[in-house]
Design a protein around this motif. Structure first.
Motif, short mmCIF file in Angstrom:
data_model
loop_
_atom_site.label_atom_id
_atom_site.label_comp_id
_atom_site.label_asym_id
_atom_site.label_seq_id
_atom_site.Cartn_x
_atom_site.Cartn_y
_atom_site.Cartn_z
N LYS A 33 -10.95 1.28 13.74
CA LYS A 33 -9.60 1.65 14.18
C LYS A 33 -9.55 1.80 15.71
CE LYS A 33 -6.82 1.92 10.63
NZ LYS A 33 -5.55 1.17 10.56
N ASP A 42 -2.99 -12.69 4.76
CA ASP A 42 -4.36 -12.20 4.89
C ASP A 42 -4.64 -12.09 6.38
OD1 ASP A 42 -7.04 -11.69 5.07
OD2 ASP A 42 -7.66 -13.24 3.65
N TYR A 79 -15.30 3.37 9.92
CA TYR A 79 -13.82 3.25 9.82
C TYR A 79 -13.18 3.64 11.15
CZ TYR A 79 -9.11 4.90 8.40
OH TYR A 79 -7.77 5.15 8.31
N ARG A 88 -1.74 -9.23 0.83
CA ARG A 88 -2.36 -10.30 0.04
C ARG A 88 -1.75 -10.37 -1.36
NH1 ARG A 88 -8.39 -8.48 0.37
NH2 ARG A 88 -7.22 -6.67 -0.33
N SER A 89 -1.30 -9.20 -1.90
CA SER A 89 -0.92 -9.19 -3.32
C SER A 89 0.58 -9.05 -3.57
CB SER A 89 -1.65 -8.05 -4.04
OG SER A 89 -1.22 -6.80 -3.52
N GLY A 100 0.80 -1.22 0.00
CA GLY A 100 0.00 0.00 0.00
C GLY A 100 0.83 1.27 0.00
N TYR A 101 0.16 2.40 0.05
CA TYR A 101 0.81 3.71 -0.07
C TYR A 101 1.79 3.96 1.08
CZ TYR A 101 1.30 8.67 -1.03
OH TYR A 101 1.80 9.92 -1.30
N VAL A 102 1.31 3.82 2.29
CA VAL A 102 2.17 4.09 3.46
C VAL A 102 3.15 2.94 3.67
CG1 VAL A 102 2.19 4.48 5.96
CG2 VAL A 102 0.42 5.55 4.54
#
Ligand SMILES: NC(=O)c1ccc[n+]([C@@H]2O[C@H](COP(=O)([O-])OP(=O)(O)OC[C@H]3O[C@@H](n4cnc5c(N)ncnc54)[C@H](OP(=O)(O)O)[C@@H]3O)[C@@H](O)[C@H]2O)c1
Length: 265
Positions: free
Chosen positions: A121, A39, A117, A32-33, A10-12
């Motif tokens: 968190k 996962d 969300y 996952r990718s 991801g981005y971060v």
């Protein structure tokens, strides 16, 4: 030190992994990718990965908007693995654990989320603090960069009429540069602040509306600001503004958290 980064695709997470590797740490990225397959909704697989990697610290970035199983339960699985293996755990959290009804929030203020969300968190924060003896919760705000973040790309799509919508003129954020956030996370996980236990506020010090961010991105990238539509947020979910007090965290960290007008120009 050996660092496990979840959500490393991801981005971060990708910036955290790259920076830690640059600093000479042994980095294992997982998602996952990309990287090691992970996962976090699978408890046994998550605990098994942590057991095999045996990290000194974990920076837990993996999450999915609107998915409690990933964001909240997944964090519990990572926390379980960290506690069993004795790893330090750094959870990346958000200003949206707060409702925005207070003028500003200290690191010690208890979450009062008003969106799904933020609630997920807040649950993740709670389990990490309860389960891991060595933990840090790093609450951030909107993350921007050099044109590569989703909000900046959205401005470009709006300017080229490739997306519909408007940038809110009444939703305020305290953006942080992705490299400042990554540096702070590495510092807290395996750097000078690796012994700090508790909550930290890693956000920018400068308030801007979503629309103003659009104007700043347009000016930096040579887009016509008149092509950026603005408008009210109406009944959009979540708080219109949350002010994270960053004074104590900034005093603790070497990493300087730049204000948005310094890095978006
Ligand atoms: N971006 C912001 O403005 C912002 C602001 C405040 C806080 N944060 C927090 O910062 C963290 C990172 O955000 P980001 O912007 O980097 O998000 P992102 O680009 O969407 O990355 C999320 C990562 O999580 C992974 N992931 C999703 N589901 C997973 C699962 N079940 N198991 C393992 N990995 C999974 C994704 O990769 P795969 O899909 O390949 O698994 C991806 O690598 C998040 O915890 C977020 O709450 C972000």
């Amino acid at each position: 030190m050996r660092l496990l980064v979840t959500g490393a695709a991801g981005y971060v997470g990708s910036r955290v992994a790259a920076l830690a590797a640059d600093l000479g740490h042994e980095v294992v990225g997982a998602s996952r990718s990309a990287g090691m397959p992970l996962d976090v909704t699978d408890r046994a697989a998550t605990e098994d990965l942590v057991d095999r990697v045996r990290p000194d610290a974990i920076v837990h970035c993996a999450y999915r908007q609107g998915d409690w199983a990933t964001t909240a339960t997944g964090a519990a699985h990572v926390a379980g693995g960290a506690a069993t293996s004795g790893a330090r755990l750094v959870l990346v959290s958000t200003d949206l654990v707060f409702s925005g009804t207070k003028d500003r929030y200290l690191e010690s203020d208890p979450p009062d989320p008003i969106c799904a969300y933020g609630a997920a968190k807040a649950a993740a924060e709670t389990v990490v603090a309860q389960v891991c003896p060595s933990y840090a919760v790093v609450r951030s705000s909107l993350v921007l960069g050099e044109g590569d973040s989703a909000p900046e790309q959205f401005v470009h799509r709006l300017a080229h009429a490739q997306a519909r919508g408007a940038l809110y003129t009444d939703e305020v954020r305290y953006p942080v540069h992705v490299d400042d956030l990554a540096a702070a996370l590495v510092e807290v996980a395996v750097g000078e602040a690796h012994e700090h236990v508790g909550v930290l506020h890693v956000a920018g010090s400068e308030a801007v509306t979503r629309y103003r961010i659009g104007e700043l991105v347009a000016a930096r990238d040579g887009l016509d600001p008149l092509t950026i539509p603005g408008g009210p947020r109406g009944a959009a979910p979540g708080p219109a503004e949350v002010v994270l007090d960053t004074e104590r965290t900034q005093a603790l960290l070497r990493t300087r958290l730049r204000p948005v007008s310094e890095f978006l120009r």
